[in-house]
Motif scaffolding. Structure first.
Motif, PDB file in Angstrom:
ATOM      1  N   ALA A  63       0.881  -1.295  -0.191  1.00  0.00           N
ATOM      2  CA  ALA A  63      -0.383   0.323  -0.123  1.00  0.00           C
ATOM      3  C   ALA A  63       1.094   0.649  -0.056  1.00  0.00           C
ATOM      4  O   ALA A  63       0.468   2.738   0.433  1.00  0.00           O
ATOM      5  CB  ALA A  63      -0.878   0.119   0.906  1.00  0.00           C
ATOM      6  N   GLY A  64       2.223   1.454  -0.503  1.00  0.00           N
ATOM      7  CA  GLY A  64       2.819   2.632  -0.458  1.00  0.00           C
ATOM      8  C   GLY A  64       3.891   2.544   0.292  1.00  0.00           C
ATOM      9  O   GLY A  64       3.055   1.989   1.365  1.00  0.00           O
ATOM     10  N   SER A  65       4.201   4.254   0.923  1.00  0.00           N
ATOM     11  CA  SER A  65       4.712   4.239   1.773  1.00  0.00           C
ATOM     12  C   SER A  65       4.140   4.468   3.314  1.00  0.00           C
ATOM     13  O   SER A  65       4.433   4.108   4.143  1.00  0.00           O
ATOM     14  CB  SER A  65       5.841   6.000   1.292  1.00  0.00           C
ATOM     15  OG  SER A  65       4.686   6.954   1.157  1.00  0.00           O
ATOM     16  N   ALA A  66       3.008   5.048   3.168  1.00  0.00           N
ATOM     17  CA  ALA A  66       2.106   5.071   4.191  1.00  0.00           C
ATOM     18  C   ALA A  66       1.908   3.479   5.045  1.00  0.00           C
ATOM     19  O   ALA A  66       1.625   3.351   6.180  1.00  0.00           O
ATOM     20  CB  ALA A  66       1.043   6.101   4.147  1.00  0.00           C
ATOM     21  N   GLY A  67       1.805   3.150   3.509  1.00  0.00           N
ATOM     22  CA  GLY A  67       1.813   1.416   4.692  1.00  0.00           C
ATOM     23  C   GLY A  67       2.548   0.984   4.759  1.00  0.00           C
ATOM     24  O   GLY A  67       2.488  -0.184   5.726  1.00  0.00           O
ATOM     25  N   THR A  68       3.402   0.887   4.502  1.00  0.00           N
ATOM     26  CA  THR A  68       5.025   0.743   4.900  1.00  0.00           C
ATOM     27  C   THR A  68       5.358   0.757   5.982  1.00  0.00           C
ATOM     28  O   THR A  68       6.057  -0.617   7.270  1.00  0.00           O
ATOM     29  CB  THR A  68       6.116   0.607   4.285  1.00  0.00           C
ATOM     30  OG1 THR A  68       5.724   0.597   2.525  1.00  0.00           O
ATOM     31  CG2 THR A  68       7.366   0.292   4.549  1.00  0.00           C
ATOM     32  N   VAL A  69       4.590   2.169   6.907  1.00  0.00           N
ATOM     33  CA  VAL A  69       4.784   2.676   8.146  1.00  0.00           C
ATOM     34  C   VAL A  69       4.290   1.213   9.357  1.00  0.00           C
ATOM     35  O   VAL A  69       4.835   0.756   9.993  1.00  0.00           O
ATOM     36  CB  VAL A  69       4.417   3.857   8.320  1.00  0.00           C
ATOM     37  CG1 VAL A  69       3.773   4.085   9.674  1.00  0.00           C
ATOM     38  CG2 VAL A  69       5.366   4.994   8.210  1.00  0.00           C
ATOM     39  N   ALA A  70       2.804   1.082   8.548  1.00  0.00           N
ATOM     40  CA  ALA A  70       1.704  -0.099   9.402  1.00  0.00           C
ATOM     41  C   ALA A  70       2.872  -1.636   9.092  1.00  0.00           C
ATOM     42  O   ALA A  70       2.137  -2.093   9.875  1.00  0.00           O
ATOM     43  CB  ALA A  70       0.466   0.038   8.041  1.00  0.00           C
ATOM     44  N   ALA A  71       3.311  -2.006   7.732  1.00  0.00           N
ATOM     45  CA  ALA A  71       4.372  -3.263   7.925  1.00  0.00           C
ATOM     46  C   ALA A  71       5.080  -2.569   8.825  1.00  0.00           C
ATOM     47  O   ALA A  71       5.719  -4.805   9.454  1.00  0.00           O
ATOM     48  CB  ALA A  71       4.584  -3.147   6.376  1.00  0.00           C
ATOM     49  N   ILE A  72       6.457  -1.718   9.716  1.00  0.00           N
ATOM     50  CA  ILE A  72       7.269  -1.916  10.240  1.00  0.00           C
ATOM     51  C   ILE A  72       6.101  -1.934  11.310  1.00  0.00           C
ATOM     52  O   ILE A  72       6.806  -3.025  11.990  1.00  0.00           O
ATOM     53  CB  ILE A  72       7.853  -0.849   9.579  1.00  0.00           C
ATOM     54  CG1 ILE A  72       8.533  -0.763   8.643  1.00  0.00           C
ATOM     55  CG2 ILE A  72       9.300  -0.764  11.067  1.00  0.00           C
ATOM     56  CD1 ILE A  72       9.366   0.435   7.608  1.00  0.00           C
ATOM     57  N   LYS A  73       5.499  -1.130  11.217  1.00  0.00           N
ATOM     58  CA  LYS A  73       4.893  -1.503  12.908  1.00  0.00           C
ATOM     59  C   LYS A  73       4.713  -2.777  13.400  1.00  0.00           C
ATOM     60  O   LYS A  73       5.298  -3.528  14.792  1.00  0.00           O
ATOM     61  CB  LYS A  73       4.303  -0.203  14.083  1.00  0.00           C
ATOM     62  CG  LYS A  73       3.809  -0.331  14.940  1.00  0.00           C
ATOM     63  CD  LYS A  73       3.669   1.195  15.124  1.00  0.00           C
ATOM     64  CE  LYS A  73       3.446   1.593  16.735  1.00  0.00           C
ATOM     65  NZ  LYS A  73       2.584   2.625  16.397  1.00  0.00           N
ATOM     66  N   ALA A  74       3.625  -3.783  12.814  1.00  0.00           N
ATOM     67  CA  ALA A  74       3.458  -4.704  13.164  1.00  0.00           C
ATOM     68  C   ALA A  74       4.972  -6.201  12.757  1.00  0.00           C
ATOM     69  O   ALA A  74       4.425  -6.669  14.432  1.00  0.00           O
ATOM     70  CB  ALA A  74       3.100  -5.491  11.519  1.00  0.00           C
ATOM     71  N   THR A  75       5.568  -5.949  12.073  1.00  0.00           N
ATOM     72  CA  THR A  75       6.934  -6.698  12.130  1.00  0.00           C
ATOM     73  C   THR A  75       7.359  -6.423  13.010  1.00  0.00           C
ATOM     74  O   THR A  75       7.563  -7.152  14.436  1.00  0.00           O
ATOM     75  CB  THR A  75       8.034  -5.741  11.595  1.00  0.00           C
ATOM     76  OG1 THR A  75       7.008  -6.253  10.020  1.00  0.00           O
ATOM     77  CG2 THR A  75       8.920  -7.088  11.008  1.00  0.00           C
ATOM     78  N   CYS A  76       7.713  -5.212  14.068  1.00  0.00           N
ATOM     79  CA  CYS A  76       8.629  -4.634  15.814  1.00  0.00           C
ATOM     80  C   CYS A  76       7.748  -5.880  16.194  1.00  0.00           C
ATOM     81  O   CYS A  76       8.195  -6.301  17.258  1.00  0.00           O
ATOM     82  CB  CYS A  76       8.411  -3.757  15.173  1.00  0.00           C
ATOM     83  SG  CYS A  76       9.857  -2.671  14.462  1.00  0.00           S
ATOM     84  N   ILE A  77       6.324  -5.443  15.632  1.00  0.00           N
ATOM     85  CA  ILE A  77       5.297  -5.519  17.533  1.00  0.00           C
ATOM     86  C   ILE A  77       5.654  -7.029  17.348  1.00  0.00           C
ATOM     87  O   ILE A  77       5.355  -7.945  18.467  1.00  0.00           O
ATOM     88  CB  ILE A  77       4.200  -4.710  17.707  1.00  0.00           C
ATOM     89  CG1 ILE A  77       4.184  -3.774  17.894  1.00  0.00           C
ATOM     90  CG2 ILE A  77       2.435  -5.983  18.499  1.00  0.00           C
ATOM     91  CD1 ILE A  77       3.924  -3.239  18.678  1.00  0.00           C
ATOM     92  N   HIS A  78       5.038  -7.798  16.717  1.00  0.00           N
ATOM     93  CA  HIS A  78       4.666  -9.462  16.677  1.00  0.00           C
ATOM     94  C   HIS A  78       6.699  -9.735  17.006  1.00  0.00           C
ATOM     95  O   HIS A  78       6.861 -10.884  17.788  1.00  0.00           O
ATOM     96  CB  HIS A  78       5.001  -9.673  14.845  1.00  0.00           C
ATOM     97  CG  HIS A  78       5.600 -11.168  14.793  1.00  0.00           C
ATOM     98  ND1 HIS A  78       4.678 -12.167  15.162  1.00  0.00           N
ATOM     99  CD2 HIS A  78       6.624 -11.659  14.585  1.00  0.00           C
ATOM    100  CE1 HIS A  78       5.199 -13.383  15.293  1.00  0.00           C
ATOM    101  NE2 HIS A  78       6.437 -13.667  14.509  1.00  0.00           N
ATOM    102  N   ALA A  79       8.063  -8.914  16.664  1.00  0.00           N
ATOM    103  CA  ALA A  79       8.972  -9.679  17.188  1.00  0.00           C
ATOM    104  C   ALA A  79       8.787  -9.369  18.623  1.00  0.00           C
ATOM    105  O   ALA A  79       9.998 -10.212  19.278  1.00  0.00           O
ATOM    106  CB  ALA A  79       9.995  -9.208  16.071  1.00  0.00           C
ATOM    107  N   THR A  80       8.783  -8.655  18.664  1.00  0.00           N
ATOM    108  CA  THR A  80       9.297  -8.073  20.409  1.00  0.00           C
ATOM    109  C   THR A  80       7.997  -8.819  21.276  1.00  0.00           C
ATOM    110  O   THR A  80       8.869  -9.610  22.127  1.00  0.00           O
ATOM    111  CB  THR A  80       8.495  -6.515  20.777  1.00  0.00           C
ATOM    112  OG1 THR A  80       8.797  -6.123  20.005  1.00  0.00           O
ATOM    113  CG2 THR A  80       8.207  -6.297  21.788  1.00  0.00           C
TER     114      THR A  80
END
Length: 257
Positions: A63-80
């Motif tokens: 979903a573009g750069s704005a969607g990438t922010v959501a993707a990165i945050k989801a990755t961080c929360i899952h990893a944490t």
């Protein structure tokens, strides 16, 4: 990406995009993220708030750069909170940091990208040990990215919390003298950052937890009663989404130890 662990409290946050939009101001009080106008980006965030972190990451990246922010945050929360294998966790943090850095370099005014770069790299540093990360020169990068995020978006409570944690972790590991002279870490600055984060977002569950940890790292066991009270507040909080639910679970687990 392989299959990620499922959110352990399914059905607790069965939100749709409309509900997420209505609750946006509260859900994003910590990161000051603007309400997406693109339905695809809003859907990625909806999956994030529901606890469907892998689907959120996949949708966000499409979903573009704005969607990438959501993707990165989801990755961080899952990893944490949900990834149990150390190597996989570290790989996820590195992937998140690299994506955030790419986004930040492409969009240098994007506060979220700088914050997520600093946050993901900070979590990676904790995973490999803060001392080792400092020896590799990661400390300065974490600090610079978080400071840049705050300069771009002064109301970014989560960036204040993460930068407070940087000061606390460095001083805890190498001491106030070396921490200050070599890495620019200061006890007073760390405490002020935690306090400002909670001023900006008084209901932040992770803000309470990190402040509790920081108090003990920066001021010692004399602050344990206050730190425990902060953990108790976090454990008693009413979570608004899946990420906050995981924070409540963390606080409860810490209190039971």
């Amino acid at each position: 990406m392989g299959k990620w662990a499922a959110f352990p409290y399914p059905g607790e946050f069965d939100l749709d995009a409309g509900e997420v939009a209505c609750r946006w101001a509260r859900l994003h009080a910590g990161d000051a993220e603007p309400l997406p106008q693109d339905p695809a980006v809003l859907q990625a965030w909806t999956l994030f708030h529901r606890g469907e972190f892998q689907r959120a990451a996949e949708a966000g990246l499409q979903a573009g750069s704005a969607g990438t922010v959501a993707a990165i945050k989801a990755t961080c929360i899952h990893a944490t909170y949900l990834e149990k294998k150390e190597k996989a966790q570290l790989d996820l943090f590195l992937d998140a940091a690299q994506r955030a850095q790419t986004l930040a370099l492409h969009e240098p005014a994007n506060a979220a990208a700088w914050y997520l770069h600093g946050y993901a790299l900070g979590r990676y540093s904790q995973g490999i040990s803060v001392a080792r990360a400092l020896a590799q020169g990661l400390g300065g990068t974490v600090k610079e990215s978080l400071e840049r995020a705050i300069k771009l978006q002064p109301r970014h409570a989560e960036a204040h919390t993460a930068l407070g944690a940087f000061h606390a972790e460095v001083i805890d590991k190498v001491g106030a003298l070396i921490g200050g002279m070599t890495y620019g870490a200061k006890r007073e600055t760390g405490l002020k950052l935690y306090q400002e984060a909670l001023r900006l977002h008084p209901h932040s569950i992770i803000g309470l937890i990190e402040y509790a940890n920081g108090l003990v790292m920066l001021e010692g066991d004399a602050r344990l009663p206050e730190a425990t009270a902060l953990y108790e507040r976090a454990a008693a909080a009413q979570p608004m989404d899946a990420a906050e639910r995981l924070n409540v679970a963390l606080a409860l687990a810490e209190l039971q130890e």
